[in-house]
Design a protein around this motif. Sequence first.
Motif, mmCIF file in Angstrom:
data_model
loop_
_atom_site.group_PDB
_atom_site.id
_atom_site.type_symbol
_atom_site.label_atom_id
_atom_site.label_comp_id
_atom_site.label_asym_id
_atom_site.label_seq_id
_atom_site.Cartn_x
_atom_site.Cartn_y
_atom_site.Cartn_z
ATOM 1 N N TRP A 186 -4.549 5.736 6.802
ATOM 2 C CA TRP A 186 -3.766 4.574 7.404
ATOM 3 C C TRP A 186 -4.547 3.324 6.079
ATOM 4 O O TRP A 186 -5.314 3.103 6.031
ATOM 5 C CB TRP A 186 -4.927 3.709 9.029
ATOM 6 C CG TRP A 186 -4.173 5.097 10.094
ATOM 7 C CD1 TRP A 186 -5.028 5.750 11.420
ATOM 8 C CD2 TRP A 186 -3.227 4.935 11.396
ATOM 9 N NE1 TRP A 186 -4.238 6.671 11.511
ATOM 10 C CE2 TRP A 186 -2.970 6.142 11.792
ATOM 11 C CE3 TRP A 186 -1.609 4.377 10.411
ATOM 12 C CZ2 TRP A 186 -1.991 6.340 12.587
ATOM 13 C CZ3 TRP A 186 -0.353 4.867 11.425
ATOM 14 C CH2 TRP A 186 -0.798 5.910 12.537
ATOM 15 N N CYS A 187 -3.331 2.845 5.872
ATOM 16 C CA CYS A 187 -2.798 2.785 4.747
ATOM 17 C C CYS A 187 -2.790 0.811 4.956
ATOM 18 O O CYS A 187 -1.882 0.434 3.940
ATOM 19 C CB CYS A 187 -2.107 2.597 3.312
ATOM 20 S SG CYS A 187 -2.022 5.076 3.169
ATOM 21 N N SER B 244 1.177 -1.239 -0.140
ATOM 22 C CA SER B 244 -0.163 -0.254 0.303
ATOM 23 C C SER B 244 0.909 1.007 0.123
ATOM 24 O O SER B 244 2.182 1.140 0.581
ATOM 25 C CB SER B 244 -0.947 -0.039 1.434
ATOM 26 O OG SER B 244 -0.105 0.474 2.808
ATOM 27 N N ILE B 245 0.467 2.702 -0.578
ATOM 28 C CA ILE B 245 0.869 3.659 -0.666
ATOM 29 C C ILE B 245 0.314 4.851 -0.154
ATOM 30 O O ILE B 245 -0.914 4.277 -0.170
ATOM 31 C CB ILE B 245 1.692 3.962 -1.962
ATOM 32 C CG1 ILE B 245 2.475 4.635 -2.011
ATOM 33 C CG2 ILE B 245 0.095 4.218 -2.919
ATOM 34 C CD1 ILE B 245 3.334 4.837 -3.307
ATOM 35 N N GLY C 92 3.634 9.390 -0.276
ATOM 36 C CA GLY C 92 4.810 8.970 -0.291
ATOM 37 C C GLY C 92 4.998 6.928 -0.374
ATOM 38 O O GLY C 92 5.390 6.912 -0.152
ATOM 39 N N SER C 93 4.334 6.876 1.842
ATOM 40 C CA SER C 93 4.682 6.113 2.432
ATOM 41 C C SER C 93 4.823 4.564 2.046
ATOM 42 O O SER C 93 3.714 4.689 1.782
ATOM 43 C CB SER C 93 4.566 6.413 4.313
ATOM 44 O OG SER C 93 5.158 5.589 4.642
ATOM 45 N N ALA C 94 5.339 3.855 1.687
ATOM 46 C CA ALA C 94 4.727 2.494 1.085
ATOM 47 C C ALA C 94 4.431 1.482 2.151
ATOM 48 O O ALA C 94 5.498 1.735 4.123
ATOM 49 C CB ALA C 94 6.020 2.055 0.182
ATOM 50 N N LEU C 95 3.614 0.451 2.518
ATOM 51 C CA LEU C 95 4.003 -0.509 3.122
ATOM 52 C C LEU C 95 4.421 -1.248 2.271
ATOM 53 O O LEU C 95 3.372 -2.160 1.569
ATOM 54 C CB LEU C 95 2.636 -0.238 3.976
ATOM 55 C CG LEU C 95 2.112 -1.750 5.546
ATOM 56 C CD1 LEU C 95 3.536 -1.341 6.346
ATOM 57 C CD2 LEU C 95 1.095 -1.340 5.928
#
Length: 126
Positions: A103-104, A50-51, A56-59
Amino acid sequence: QVTLVESGGGSVQAGGSLRLSCVASGDTGGKNCMAWFRLAQENEREGVASIFIPSGSALYSDSVKGRFTISQNSARNTVYLEMNNLQPEDTAMYYCATRSGAWCGLTETTFQYDYWGQGTQVTVSS
Protein backbone atom coordinates in the motif's frame (compact mmCIF):
# COMPACT_ATOMS: atom_id res chain seq x y z
CA GLN A 1 20.00 0.73 4.66
CA VAL A 2 18.66 2.57 1.62
CA THR A 3 19.98 5.80 0.18
CA LEU A 4 17.80 8.06 -1.95
CA VAL A 5 19.20 10.92 -3.98
CA GLU A 6 16.93 13.43 -5.65
CA SER A 7 17.81 15.77 -8.49
CA GLY A 8 16.14 17.91 -11.12
CA GLY A 9 14.77 20.75 -9.05
CA GLY A 10 15.11 24.35 -10.12
CA SER A 11 13.34 27.61 -10.81
CA VAL A 12 10.71 27.97 -13.51
CA GLN A 13 7.94 30.33 -14.43
CA ALA A 14 4.30 29.44 -14.02
CA GLY A 15 3.20 27.06 -16.74
CA GLY A 16 6.65 25.52 -17.02
CA SER A 17 7.81 21.97 -16.48
CA LEU A 18 10.43 20.10 -14.52
CA ARG A 19 11.36 16.45 -14.15
CA LEU A 20 12.63 15.22 -10.82
CA SER A 21 14.66 12.05 -10.44
CA CYS A 22 15.22 9.84 -7.43
CA VAL A 23 17.93 7.19 -7.50
CA ALA A 24 17.76 4.45 -4.89
CA SER A 25 20.75 2.42 -3.76
CA GLY A 26 21.56 -0.03 -1.00
CA ASP A 27 19.23 -2.70 0.35
CA THR A 28 16.24 -1.85 -1.84
CA GLY A 29 14.81 -5.36 -1.88
CA GLY A 30 11.18 -5.35 -0.80
CA LYS A 31 10.89 -1.58 -0.95
CA ASN A 32 7.85 -1.74 -3.19
CA CYS A 33 6.60 1.78 -2.75
CA MET A 34 8.31 4.91 -3.92
CA ALA A 35 6.72 8.28 -3.36
CA TRP A 36 7.24 11.98 -3.72
CA PHE A 37 6.37 14.36 -0.91
CA ARG A 38 6.75 18.10 -0.74
CA LEU A 39 7.16 20.61 2.04
CA ALA A 40 6.41 24.27 1.59
CA GLN A 41 7.19 26.84 4.23
CA GLU A 42 4.77 26.87 7.14
CA ASN A 43 2.90 23.90 5.69
CA GLU A 44 2.76 20.25 6.56
CA ARG A 45 4.57 17.78 4.35
CA GLU A 46 2.23 16.67 1.58
CA GLY A 47 2.33 13.42 -0.35
CA VAL A 48 1.89 14.18 -4.04
CA ALA A 49 2.51 10.92 -5.91
CA SER A 50 3.43 7.31 -5.28
CA ILE A 51 4.11 4.24 -7.35
CA PHE A 52 3.90 0.53 -6.55
CA ILE A 53 7.07 -0.77 -8.13
CA PRO A 54 5.96 -4.32 -9.08
CA SER A 55 2.97 -3.14 -11.09
CA GLY A 56 3.63 0.50 -11.81
CA SER A 57 0.31 1.47 -10.28
CA ALA A 58 0.34 5.15 -9.37
CA LEU A 59 -1.52 7.34 -6.92
CA TYR A 60 -1.76 11.14 -6.98
CA SER A 61 -2.97 13.83 -4.66
CA ASP A 62 -5.84 15.94 -5.92
CA SER A 63 -3.59 18.98 -6.01
CA VAL A 64 -1.36 17.52 -8.74
CA LYS A 65 -3.59 15.05 -10.53
CA GLY A 66 -3.52 15.65 -14.26
CA ARG A 67 -0.34 17.73 -14.08
CA PHE A 68 2.24 15.42 -12.47
CA THR A 69 3.24 11.95 -13.60
CA ILE A 70 5.26 9.47 -11.59
CA SER A 71 7.17 6.77 -13.44
CA GLN A 72 10.00 4.33 -12.87
CA ASN A 73 13.03 2.82 -14.50
CA SER A 74 13.47 -0.34 -12.48
CA ALA A 75 16.73 -1.25 -14.18
CA ARG A 76 18.24 1.98 -12.92
CA ASN A 77 16.45 1.95 -9.54
CA THR A 78 15.12 5.35 -10.47
CA VAL A 79 11.77 7.01 -10.03
CA TYR A 80 10.78 10.17 -11.84
CA LEU A 81 8.25 12.91 -11.25
CA GLU A 82 7.29 14.76 -14.40
CA MET A 83 5.72 18.06 -13.41
CA ASN A 84 3.82 20.08 -15.99
CA ASN A 85 1.88 23.33 -15.83
CA LEU A 86 3.68 24.26 -12.63
CA GLN A 87 2.10 26.93 -10.49
CA PRO A 88 3.49 29.11 -7.67
CA GLU A 89 1.68 26.94 -5.13
CA ASP A 90 3.87 24.03 -6.27
CA THR A 91 6.89 25.79 -4.81
CA ALA A 92 8.36 23.48 -2.17
CA MET A 93 11.17 21.17 -1.27
CA TYR A 94 10.44 17.83 -2.91
CA TYR A 95 11.46 14.62 -1.20
CA CYS A 96 11.64 11.05 -2.41
CA ALA A 97 10.72 8.31 0.04
CA THR A 98 10.35 4.55 0.09
CA ARG A 99 8.61 1.90 2.17
CA SER A 100 7.90 -1.82 2.10
CA GLY A 101 4.47 -3.33 1.63
CA ALA A 102 1.72 -3.24 -0.96
CA TRP A 103 0.00 0.00 0.00
CA CYS A 104 1.64 3.13 -1.26
CA GLY A 105 -0.58 5.69 0.39
CA LEU A 106 0.25 9.37 0.59
CA THR A 107 -0.85 10.00 4.15
CA GLU A 108 2.18 9.83 6.40
CA THR A 109 0.18 9.18 9.53
CA THR A 110 -1.15 5.98 7.96
CA PHE A 111 1.69 4.91 5.70
CA GLN A 112 5.07 5.26 7.30
CA TYR A 113 7.91 5.70 4.85
CA ASP A 114 11.19 4.33 6.09
CA TYR A 115 13.81 6.16 4.06
CA TRP A 116 13.96 9.69 2.74
CA GLY A 117 16.20 11.65 0.45
CA GLN A 118 17.66 15.06 1.18
CA GLY A 119 15.24 16.85 -1.10
CA THR A 120 15.41 19.05 -4.16
CA GLN A 121 13.98 22.57 -4.29
CA VAL A 122 11.35 23.57 -6.82
CA THR A 123 10.52 27.25 -7.15
CA VAL A 124 7.77 28.50 -9.44
CA SER A 125 7.42 32.21 -10.09
CA SER A 126 4.30 33.93 -11.36
